[in-house]
Design a protein around this motif. Structure first.
Motif, PDB file in Angstrom:
ATOM      1  N   PHE A 253     -14.286  -5.097   2.322  1.00  0.00           N
ATOM      2  CA  PHE A 253     -13.913  -3.723   2.674  1.00  0.00           C
ATOM      3  C   PHE A 253     -13.688  -3.005   1.349  1.00  0.00           C
ATOM      4  N   SER A 254     -14.662  -2.204   0.946  1.00  0.00           N
ATOM      5  CA  SER A 254     -14.706  -1.687  -0.415  1.00  0.00           C
ATOM      6  C   SER A 254     -14.641  -0.167  -0.433  1.00  0.00           C
ATOM      7  N   PHE A 255     -13.805   0.387  -1.310  1.00  0.00           N
ATOM      8  CA  PHE A 255     -13.657   1.842  -1.423  1.00  0.00           C
ATOM      9  C   PHE A 255     -13.809   2.251  -2.882  1.00  0.00           C
ATOM     10  N   THR A 256     -14.640   3.276  -3.128  1.00  0.00           N
ATOM     11  CA  THR A 256     -14.892   3.766  -4.485  1.00  0.00           C
ATOM     12  C   THR A 256     -13.992   4.956  -4.779  1.00  0.00           C
ATOM     13  N   ASN A 257     -13.018   4.746  -5.637  1.00  0.00           N
ATOM     14  CA  ASN A 257     -12.069   5.802  -5.998  1.00  0.00           C
ATOM     15  C   ASN A 257     -12.651   6.794  -6.993  1.00  0.00           C
ATOM     16  N   LEU A 258     -13.501   6.305  -7.880  1.00  0.00           N
ATOM     17  CA  LEU A 258     -14.029   7.154  -8.947  1.00  0.00           C
ATOM     18  C   LEU A 258     -15.478   6.771  -9.231  1.00  0.00           C
ATOM     19  N   LEU A 259     -16.327   7.767  -9.355  1.00  0.00           N
ATOM     20  CA  LEU A 259     -17.716   7.529  -9.754  1.00  0.00           C
ATOM     21  C   LEU A 259     -18.194   8.719 -10.572  1.00  0.00           C
ATOM     22  N   LYS A 260     -18.492   8.470 -11.827  1.00  0.00           N
ATOM     23  CA  LYS A 260     -19.085   9.475 -12.703  1.00  0.00           C
ATOM     24  C   LYS A 260     -20.445   8.936 -13.148  1.00  0.00           C
ATOM     25  N   GLY A 261     -21.459   9.268 -12.395  1.00  0.00           N
ATOM     26  CA  GLY A 261     -22.783   8.738 -12.645  1.00  0.00           C
ATOM     27  C   GLY A 261     -23.426   8.321 -11.337  1.00  0.00           C
ATOM     28  N   LYS A 262     -24.133   7.197 -11.349  1.00  0.00           N
ATOM     29  CA  LYS A 262     -24.826   6.730 -10.151  1.00  0.00           C
ATOM     30  C   LYS A 262     -24.593   5.238  -9.963  1.00  0.00           C
ATOM     31  N   ALA A 263     -24.503   4.830  -8.691  1.00  0.00           N
ATOM     32  CA  ALA A 263     -24.368   3.413  -8.370  1.00  0.00           C
ATOM     33  C   ALA A 263     -25.001   3.167  -7.008  1.00  0.00           C
ATOM     34  N   SER A 264     -25.564   1.992  -6.832  1.00  0.00           N
ATOM     35  CA  SER A 264     -26.173   1.630  -5.559  1.00  0.00           C
ATOM     36  C   SER A 264     -26.304   0.116  -5.487  1.00  0.00           C
ATOM     37  N   CYS A 265     -26.587  -0.374  -4.292  1.00  0.00           N
ATOM     38  CA  CYS A 265     -26.885  -1.789  -4.123  1.00  0.00           C
ATOM     39  C   CYS A 265     -28.077  -1.903  -3.171  1.00  0.00           C
ATOM     40  N   SER A 266     -28.783  -2.999  -3.258  1.00  0.00           N
ATOM     41  CA  SER A 266     -29.961  -3.169  -2.412  1.00  0.00           C
ATOM     42  C   SER A 266     -30.069  -4.617  -1.962  1.00  0.00           C
ATOM     43  N   PHE A 267     -30.563  -4.793  -0.736  1.00  0.00           N
ATOM     44  CA  PHE A 267     -30.736  -6.112  -0.142  1.00  0.00           C
ATOM     45  C   PHE A 267     -32.083  -6.149   0.563  1.00  0.00           C
ATOM     46  N   ARG A 268     -32.636  -7.344   0.659  1.00  0.00           N
ATOM     47  CA  ARG A 268     -33.902  -7.492   1.370  1.00  0.00           C
ATOM     48  C   ARG A 268     -33.658  -7.449   2.867  1.00  0.00           C
ATOM     49  N   ASP A 269     -34.388  -6.566   3.537  1.00  0.00           N
ATOM     50  CA  ASP A 269     -34.322  -6.423   4.992  1.00  0.00           C
ATOM     51  C   ASP A 269     -35.722  -6.690   5.541  1.00  0.00           C
TER      52      ASP A 269
ATOM     53  N   THR B 219     -10.963  14.841  -4.546  1.00  0.00           N
ATOM     54  CA  THR B 219     -11.418  13.783  -5.447  1.00  0.00           C
ATOM     55  C   THR B 219     -11.785  14.359  -6.810  1.00  0.00           C
ATOM     56  N   GLN B 220     -12.443  15.524  -6.815  1.00  0.00           N
ATOM     57  CA  GLN B 220     -12.754  16.157  -8.091  1.00  0.00           C
ATOM     58  C   GLN B 220     -11.472  16.603  -8.804  1.00  0.00           C
ATOM     59  N   ALA B 221     -10.506  17.101  -8.038  1.00  0.00           N
ATOM     60  CA  ALA B 221      -9.240  17.515  -8.631  1.00  0.00           C
ATOM     61  C   ALA B 221      -8.569  16.339  -9.328  1.00  0.00           C
ATOM     62  N   ARG B 222      -8.561  15.190  -8.673  1.00  0.00           N
ATOM     63  CA  ARG B 222      -7.941  13.999  -9.258  1.00  0.00           C
ATOM     64  C   ARG B 222      -8.640  13.601 -10.556  1.00  0.00           C
TER      65      ARG B 222
ATOM     66  N   GLN C  98      -3.738  13.772   0.463  1.00  0.00           N
ATOM     67  CA  GLN C  98      -4.920  12.951   0.193  1.00  0.00           C
ATOM     68  C   GLN C  98      -4.572  11.674  -0.558  1.00  0.00           C
ATOM     69  N   PHE C  99      -3.693  11.781  -1.569  1.00  0.00           N
ATOM     70  CA  PHE C  99      -3.464  10.650  -2.464  1.00  0.00           C
ATOM     71  C   PHE C  99      -2.044  10.103  -2.462  1.00  0.00           C
ATOM     72  N   GLY C 100      -1.128  10.757  -1.767  1.00  0.00           N
ATOM     73  CA  GLY C 100       0.238  10.254  -1.694  1.00  0.00           C
ATOM     74  C   GLY C 100       1.049  10.467  -2.963  1.00  0.00           C
ATOM     75  N   ILE C 101       0.648  11.414  -3.823  1.00  0.00           N
ATOM     76  CA  ILE C 101       1.368  11.688  -5.064  1.00  0.00           C
ATOM     77  C   ILE C 101       1.166  13.151  -5.425  1.00  0.00           C
ATOM     78  N   ASN C 102       2.188  13.764  -6.037  1.00  0.00           N
ATOM     79  CA  ASN C 102       2.050  15.146  -6.484  1.00  0.00           C
ATOM     80  C   ASN C 102       1.086  15.228  -7.662  1.00  0.00           C
ATOM     81  N   PRO C 103       0.266  16.276  -7.728  1.00  0.00           N
ATOM     82  CA  PRO C 103      -0.695  16.381  -8.837  1.00  0.00           C
ATOM     83  C   PRO C 103      -0.024  16.430 -10.202  1.00  0.00           C
ATOM     84  N   SER C 104       1.142  17.045 -10.294  1.00  0.00           N
ATOM     85  CA  SER C 104       1.830  17.119 -11.583  1.00  0.00           C
ATOM     86  C   SER C 104       2.273  15.732 -12.050  1.00  0.00           C
TER      87      SER C 104
END
Length: 326
Positions: free
Chosen positions: A69-85, A268-271, A303-309
């Motif tokens: 169970f995977s969650f991406t918090n930050l991504l600056k660029g590109k990422a992917s995965c591939s499998f044979r189907d 997410t961009q704000a963070r 969204q994040f459970g914390i004040n931005p400041s």
């Protein structure tokens, strides 16, 4: 552990990649670190942080025997995965602020990345998930029964907040260690939020390929300017969908409402901008369409459970900072 050989390619075992403290050498301009905490037999939390200036392709062999169970918090660029189907290689794009459920007993695949990523994963053995007696939807149940699946697009504000809290707990904070019991509770919460998100929508398999394409176009248009969202009528007209089909399609394909997708991307961009530490909270709020800083702070906290400041003061780019868990 030796790599698994297939068709002349060396596949690295996932068990080696997720070893705590792993920092493989991927060449100049690359950084990679893995933080892993084992909570009990069959349950681990893994945080993956990496920056690759050049495109990297990693052939992997999943020997983990775990559902991810995977969650991406930050991504600056590109990422992917591939499998044979069958006879073709199926590619899945990884997005910031979204989660995936992956299971591939002894499956080989490829991971692609260029740029920076920060990801948190709860890895659980299928038997342990059964013991938790959580309600699993038919699509996921059937996929798990086949010993392989990759179900992406899971999103919610609560899921994002929980994922960020888990990631922060795996980053060293003097005087503020989290107990194993707290980590266990948050892991159960994150998994349950994934399953809850799946129950709240209709199956996306009912969407036609052309409707999927139109919905993807609508999402791109929606997120083109995070300072101002287009109206539903404008978005529907430009994407060639009726308003009911647009709103229903977003919940089916993106597991969120139209505004929910926009709001999550905006926060997410704000963070990301606040963690860079160069801009004031008010400047970031204004750029993202908030005239009132308190309204922005309320949305951010939801969204994040914390004040931005507080995030700005204490979190100035925790990316690839030294990590430790007491």
């Amino acid at each position: 552990m030796s790599a698994v050989e297939e068709q002349g390619r060396a596949f690295m075992p996932v068990s080696r990649i997720i070893a705590d403290g792993y920092g493989g050498d991927f060449g100049p301009g690359s950084q990679c670190r893995v933080t892993r905490v084992t909570l009990q037999g069959g349950l681990d939390i893994v945080r993956w942080q990496s920056t690759f200036e050049q495109p990297v392709e990693m052939p992997l062999h999943d020997d983990s025997e775990r559902i991810h169970f995977s969650f991406t918090n930050l991504l600056k660029g590109k990422a992917s995965c591939s499998f044979r189907d069958g006879r073709r290689q199926r590619r899945y794009v990884i997005d910031q602020g979204t989660g995936s459920i992956s299971y591939g007993r002894s499956r080989n695949g490829l991971y692609h990345q260029q740029g920076e990523i920060d990801n948190i994963t709860v890895m659980i053995h299928p038997e342990l998930l059964t013991q938790w007696e959580l309600e699993i939807d038919p699509t996921l149940y059937n996929a798990l029964a086949c010993d392989h699946c990759f179900l992406d697009g899971h999103r919610s504000g609560e899921m994002s907040a929980t994922a960020h809290q888990l990631s922060n707990a795996l980053t060293y904070a003097p005087g503020q260690p989290r107990s194993s019991l707290w980590l266990y509770g948050q892991s159960v919460t994150l998994v349950s939020l994934f399953l809850e998100a799946r129950r709240s929508v209709d199956c996306a398999c009912r969407l036609s390929p052309i409707d999927r394409q139109r919905l993807q176009h609508a999402r791109e248009r929606l997120l083109a300017d995070l300072g101002k969202a287009p109206s539903l009528s404008e978005l529907a007209r430009e994407s060639g969908l009726s308003q009911p089909k647009l709103t229903r399609g977003f919940r089916q394909l993106f597991l969120n409402s139209v505004y929910g997708v926009f709001q999550q991307a905006r926060m997410t961009q704000a963070r990301s901008r606040l963690l860079e530490g160069d801009e004031s909270v008010m400047r970031v709020a204004s750029d993202l369409g908030y005239a009132n800083a308190s309204h922005f702070a309320t949305a951010f906290r939801k969204q994040f459970g914390i004040n931005p400041s507080l995030l700005k003061q204490g979190g100035r780019s925790t990316s690839l900072a030294p990590s430790k868990l007491s």
